[in-house]
Design an enzyme around this catalytic site. Structure first.
Site, PDB file in Angstrom:
ATOM      1  N   LYS A  42       0.907  -1.174   0.127  1.00  0.00           N
ATOM      2  CA  LYS A  42      -0.098  -0.024  -0.001  1.00  0.00           C
ATOM      3  C   LYS A  42       0.873   1.261   0.175  1.00  0.00           C
ATOM      4  CE  LYS A  42      -4.048  -2.171   2.004  1.00  0.00           C
ATOM      5  NZ  LYS A  42      -5.230  -1.952   3.098  1.00  0.00           N
ATOM      6  N   TYR A  72     -12.187  -1.567  -4.331  1.00  0.00           N
ATOM      7  CA  TYR A  72     -12.980  -1.714  -3.098  1.00  0.00           C
ATOM      8  C   TYR A  72     -14.342  -1.727  -3.126  1.00  0.00           C
ATOM      9  CZ  TYR A  72      -8.455  -1.918  -0.640  1.00  0.00           C
ATOM     10  OH  TYR A  72      -7.079  -2.312  -0.395  1.00  0.00           O
ATOM     11  N   PHE A  98     -15.506   3.540   6.501  1.00  0.00           N
ATOM     12  CA  PHE A  98     -14.216   3.846   6.038  1.00  0.00           C
ATOM     13  C   PHE A  98     -13.799   3.962   4.615  1.00  0.00           C
ATOM     14  CE2 PHE A  98     -14.772  -0.780   6.824  1.00  0.00           C
ATOM     15  CZ  PHE A  98     -14.090  -1.290   5.673  1.00  0.00           C
ATOM     16  N   ARG A 136       2.082  -6.985   8.810  1.00  0.00           N
ATOM     17  CA  ARG A 136       1.527  -5.878   9.301  1.00  0.00           C
ATOM     18  C   ARG A 136       1.799  -5.456  10.673  1.00  0.00           C
ATOM     19  NH1 ARG A 136      -4.751  -7.357   6.931  1.00  0.00           N
ATOM     20  NH2 ARG A 136      -4.876  -6.089   5.134  1.00  0.00           N
ATOM     21  N   ASN A 149      -2.192  -0.418   6.787  1.00  0.00           N
ATOM     22  CA  ASN A 149      -1.637  -1.511   7.323  1.00  0.00           C
ATOM     23  C   ASN A 149      -0.521  -2.062   6.235  1.00  0.00           C
ATOM     24  OD1 ASN A 149      -3.566  -2.302   5.559  1.00  0.00           O
ATOM     25  ND2 ASN A 149      -4.725  -3.525   6.958  1.00  0.00           N
ATOM     26  N   HIS A 189      -2.301  -5.422   1.361  1.00  0.00           N
ATOM     27  CA  HIS A 189      -3.467  -6.305   0.977  1.00  0.00           C
ATOM     28  C   HIS A 189      -3.263  -7.780   0.442  1.00  0.00           C
ATOM     29  CE1 HIS A 189      -7.613  -6.857  -0.819  1.00  0.00           C
ATOM     30  NE2 HIS A 189      -6.743  -7.400  -1.727  1.00  0.00           N
ATOM     31  N   GLU A 231      -9.531 -10.026  -8.476  1.00  0.00           N
ATOM     32  CA  GLU A 231      -8.510  -9.112  -8.137  1.00  0.00           C
ATOM     33  C   GLU A 231      -7.148  -9.398  -8.893  1.00  0.00           C
ATOM     34  OE1 GLU A 231      -9.583  -8.372  -3.501  1.00  0.00           O
ATOM     35  OE2 GLU A 231      -7.541  -9.258  -3.909  1.00  0.00           O
TER      36      GLU A 231
HETATM   37  N1  UDP Z   1      -9.907  -0.523   6.864  1.00  0.00           N
HETATM   38  C1  UDP Z   1      -9.970   0.598   7.559  1.00  0.00           C
HETATM   39  N2  UDP Z   1     -11.186   0.791   8.485  1.00  0.00           N
HETATM   40  C2  UDP Z   1     -11.532  -0.223   9.001  1.00  0.00           C
HETATM   41  C3  UDP Z   1     -11.416  -1.381   8.267  1.00  0.00           C
HETATM   42  C4  UDP Z   1     -10.720  -1.451   7.344  1.00  0.00           C
HETATM   43  O1  UDP Z   1      -9.487   1.569   6.943  1.00  0.00           O
HETATM   44  O2  UDP Z   1     -12.367  -0.198  10.064  1.00  0.00           O
HETATM   45  C5  UDP Z   1      -9.083  -0.511   5.573  1.00  0.00           C
HETATM   46  C6  UDP Z   1      -8.023  -1.313   5.761  1.00  0.00           C
HETATM   47  O3  UDP Z   1      -6.863  -0.824   5.170  1.00  0.00           O
HETATM   48  C7  UDP Z   1      -8.193  -2.832   5.210  1.00  0.00           C
HETATM   49  C8  UDP Z   1      -9.161  -2.301   4.011  1.00  0.00           C
HETATM   50  O4  UDP Z   1      -9.909  -1.331   4.548  1.00  0.00           O
HETATM   51  O5  UDP Z   1      -7.009  -3.418   4.990  1.00  0.00           O
HETATM   52  C9  UDP Z   1     -10.000  -3.449   3.532  1.00  0.00           C
HETATM   53  O6  UDP Z   1     -10.804  -4.153   4.781  1.00  0.00           O
HETATM   54  P1  UDP Z   1     -11.095  -5.661   5.277  1.00  0.00           P
HETATM   55  O7  UDP Z   1     -11.767  -5.695   6.216  1.00  0.00           O
HETATM   56  O8  UDP Z   1     -11.182  -6.216   3.801  1.00  0.00           O
HETATM   57  O9  UDP Z   1      -9.418  -6.068   5.866  1.00  0.00           O
HETATM   58  P2  UDP Z   1      -8.408  -6.857   5.074  1.00  0.00           P
HETATM   59  O10 UDP Z   1      -9.078  -7.847   4.251  1.00  0.00           O
HETATM   60  O11 UDP Z   1      -7.563  -6.054   4.351  1.00  0.00           O
HETATM   61  O12 UDP Z   1      -7.705  -7.416   6.185  1.00  0.00           O
HETATM   62 MG    MG Z   2     -10.339  -7.742   2.772  1.00  0.00          MG
END
Ligand code: UDP
Ligand code: MG
Length: 140
Positions: free
Chosen positions: A11, A51, A59, A104, A114, A117, A128
């Site tokens: 990222k 997304y 968010f 992470r 974080n 992805h 994707e």
């Molecule tokens: N994210 C965020 N706030 C939240 C949850 C998610 O900014 O409360 C962002 C974070 O960068 C995350 C991405 O949105 O990696 C996608 O969320 P997801 O729940 O799919 O998490 P991941 O699969 O990346 O662990």
């Molecule tokens: Mg995800």
């Protein structure tokens, strides 16, 4: 359907702060083959489409702004059970909850920033990787 691949993104926060090399090392050391890779910058509308599954969540707008804020590195990773194995290497979404030794934990600075992805299912890995790579790039 092939199940040995996943999509990884480094990222913008991690690329900007010089963590690309260290993250690639962790990916290599964990036994993934990087079978396609490029650095790009998403437009806002491309980030919205990538997304789209999160559209409407609190968010979402902020995430789209962040993901289009600078260059990212996108990769197709190959390994047995790649989706699950890469999610283990990434660690939990919140870097504060991610286990030591995960990407992470090492390089995430907030829930949003974080560092990486990873696809969350074989179906989404297909969607994707197709979003970023042509068929000849994905299956070299
Ligand atoms: N994210 C965020 N706030 C939240 C949850 C998610 O900014 O409360 C962002 C974070 O960068 C995350 C991405 O949105 O990696 C996608 O969320 P997801 O729940 O799919 O998490 P991941 O699969 O990346 O662990
Ligand atoms: Mg995800």
């Amino acid at each position: 359907m092939e199940t040995n691949f996943t999509l990884s993104i480094i990222k913008p926060n991690a690329v900007r702060t010089g963590k690309t090399g260290p993250i690639l090392s962790m990916i290599n050391e964990a036994g993934f083959e990087i079978s396609a890779m490029k650095m790009i910058r998403l437009t806002r509308s491309q980030a919205e489409r990538f997304y789209a599954v999160h559209a409407g969540k609190p968010f979402y707008e902020s995430l789209v702004d962040f993901m289009s804020s600078g260059p990212i590195v996108v990769m197709v990773l190959r390994k047995e059970n790649a989706v699950e194995q890469y999610r283990l290497l990434m660690g939990q979404t919140d870097p504060q909850k991610a286990a030591p030794g995960t990407i992470r934990h090492s390089f995430g600075v907030s829930v949003q920033m974080n560092a990486v992805h990873g696809s969350d299912s074989v179906e989404n890995a297909y969607r994707e990787t197709s979003f970023f790579f042509s068929e000849t790039e994905r299956y070299p």
